[in-house]
Write a protein that holds these residues in place. Structure first.
Motif, PDB file in Angstrom:
ATOM      1  N   UNK A  24      32.240 -13.387  26.595  1.00  0.00           N
ATOM      2  CA  UNK A  24      30.878 -13.457  27.150  1.00  0.00           C
ATOM      3  C   UNK A  24      30.015 -14.396  26.311  1.00  0.00           C
ATOM      4  N   UNK A  25      30.164 -14.306  24.964  1.00  0.00           N
ATOM      5  CA  UNK A  25      29.250 -15.111  24.133  1.00  0.00           C
ATOM      6  C   UNK A  25      29.493 -16.587  24.360  1.00  0.00           C
ATOM      7  N   UNK A  30      27.546 -21.562  25.638  1.00  0.00           N
ATOM      8  CA  UNK A  30      27.928 -22.954  25.921  1.00  0.00           C
ATOM      9  C   UNK A  30      27.845 -23.306  27.396  1.00  0.00           C
ATOM     10  N   UNK A  31      27.658 -22.286  28.268  1.00  0.00           N
ATOM     11  CA  UNK A  31      27.601 -22.541  29.708  1.00  0.00           C
ATOM     12  C   UNK A  31      28.747 -23.458  30.113  1.00  0.00           C
ATOM     13  N   UNK A  88      32.345 -33.018  32.325  1.00  0.00           N
ATOM     14  CA  UNK A  88      33.071 -31.991  31.573  1.00  0.00           C
ATOM     15  C   UNK A  88      33.952 -32.597  30.499  1.00  0.00           C
ATOM     16  N   UNK A  89      34.684 -31.722  29.844  1.00  0.00           N
ATOM     17  CA  UNK A  89      35.639 -32.163  28.839  1.00  0.00           C
ATOM     18  C   UNK A  89      37.045 -32.158  29.438  1.00  0.00           C
ATOM     19  N   UNK A  90      37.821 -33.155  29.060  1.00  0.00           N
ATOM     20  CA  UNK A  90      39.236 -33.197  29.439  1.00  0.00           C
ATOM     21  C   UNK A  90      40.014 -32.846  28.170  1.00  0.00           C
ATOM     22  N   UNK A  91      40.693 -31.706  28.206  1.00  0.00           N
ATOM     23  CA  UNK A  91      41.313 -31.163  27.004  1.00  0.00           C
ATOM     24  C   UNK A  91      42.830 -31.269  27.103  1.00  0.00           C
ATOM     25  N   UNK A 192      30.878 -28.644  22.415  1.00  0.00           N
ATOM     26  CA  UNK A 192      29.952 -28.133  23.442  1.00  0.00           C
ATOM     27  C   UNK A 192      28.594 -27.856  22.813  1.00  0.00           C
ATOM     28  N   UNK A 193      28.631 -27.315  21.601  1.00  0.00           N
ATOM     29  CA  UNK A 193      27.370 -26.991  20.922  1.00  0.00           C
ATOM     30  C   UNK A 193      26.596 -28.253  20.572  1.00  0.00           C
ATOM     31  N   UNK A 194      27.363 -29.341  20.338  1.00  0.00           N
ATOM     32  CA  UNK A 194      26.714 -30.619  19.988  1.00  0.00           C
ATOM     33  C   UNK A 194      26.267 -31.358  21.242  1.00  0.00           C
TER      34      UNK A 194
END
Ligand code: GRF
Length: 196
Positions: A24-25, A30-31, A88-91, A192-194
């Motif tokens: 959840x956090x 980070x949505x 988005x991010x491509x991981x 994500x935080x950045x």
């Protein structure tokens, strides 16, 4: 913020990321959510696991395309289905394809990879065997942003493990993999935080 994870096999790193994103956090802070798991191999075991978790999956079989560019185009289209705004991010998680410069540029700065060595040491394949044969005392893993140059790009996280007497590539790989599952979610949270 859609996260699209690319795999080729087991996808144990993908699993660690999906588990982190289920917290959840994570969602609140980070949505971001894992929008899809895509594999270049129809038989990748990680696809079934992701589907069981309710994560959409797709296959872009590289053997079905005449060239690297044609495959990368199809892959970019599959990603766009899940990340239509291209934000988005491509991981890459155990994704065993070398991506073309065109694909990398299209997703500039938003592609992340994990490599099982302490880059810049041992880019490429068979990293654990090479580290053991070189007599290294330590090995590890690196999370980095993907650039057109293979296994290069800005380093985001690293983890180090000892190479022990009698280690084989398999025993070392298992020790490194444990660390990979810790540093990959952390690296993504930092990205994500950045606000990358
Ligand atoms: C791991 O060694 C990882 O470093 C490399 O692929 C291997 C398998 O990863 N990228 P996974 O279990 O498929 O995530």
């Amino acid at each position: 913020r859609p996260l699209v994870i690319l795999i080729s096999g087991t996808g144990s790193n993908m699993q660690a990321i999906v588990r982190a994103a289920q917290q959840r956090r994570w969602r609140e802070r980070y949505r971001a959510e894992v929008a899809a798991v895509i594999s270049n191999r129809p038989d990748a075991k990680g696809l079934a696991w992701a589907a069981e978790q309710g994560v959409p999956t797709a296959v872009v079989d590289h053997q079905a395309y005449p060239s690297r560019e044609a495959f990368d185009d199809a892959l970019a289209q599959a990603i766009a289905r899940f990340d239509p705004h291209g934000r988005g991010l491509v991981i890459l998680a155990g994704f065993m394809r070398i991506l073309t410069p065109g694909f990398v540029q299209h997703h500039e700065g938003r592609i992340v990879n994990i490599h099982p060595s302490l880059l810049p040491a041992f880019p490429g394949l068979h990293t654990h065997r090479r580290a053991i044969e070189a007599g290294c005392r330590f090995a590890g893993a690196t999370v980095h942003l993907v650039t057109a140059e293979l296994d290069h790009g800005p380093i985001l996280e690293q983890a180090v493990v000892p190479i022990l007497p009698g280690d084989t590539p398999e025993t070392l790989a298992a020790r490194v993999l444990t660390q990979e599952h810790l540093i990959y979610p952390r690296a993504i949270e930092r990205l994500l935080g950045a606000g990358v």
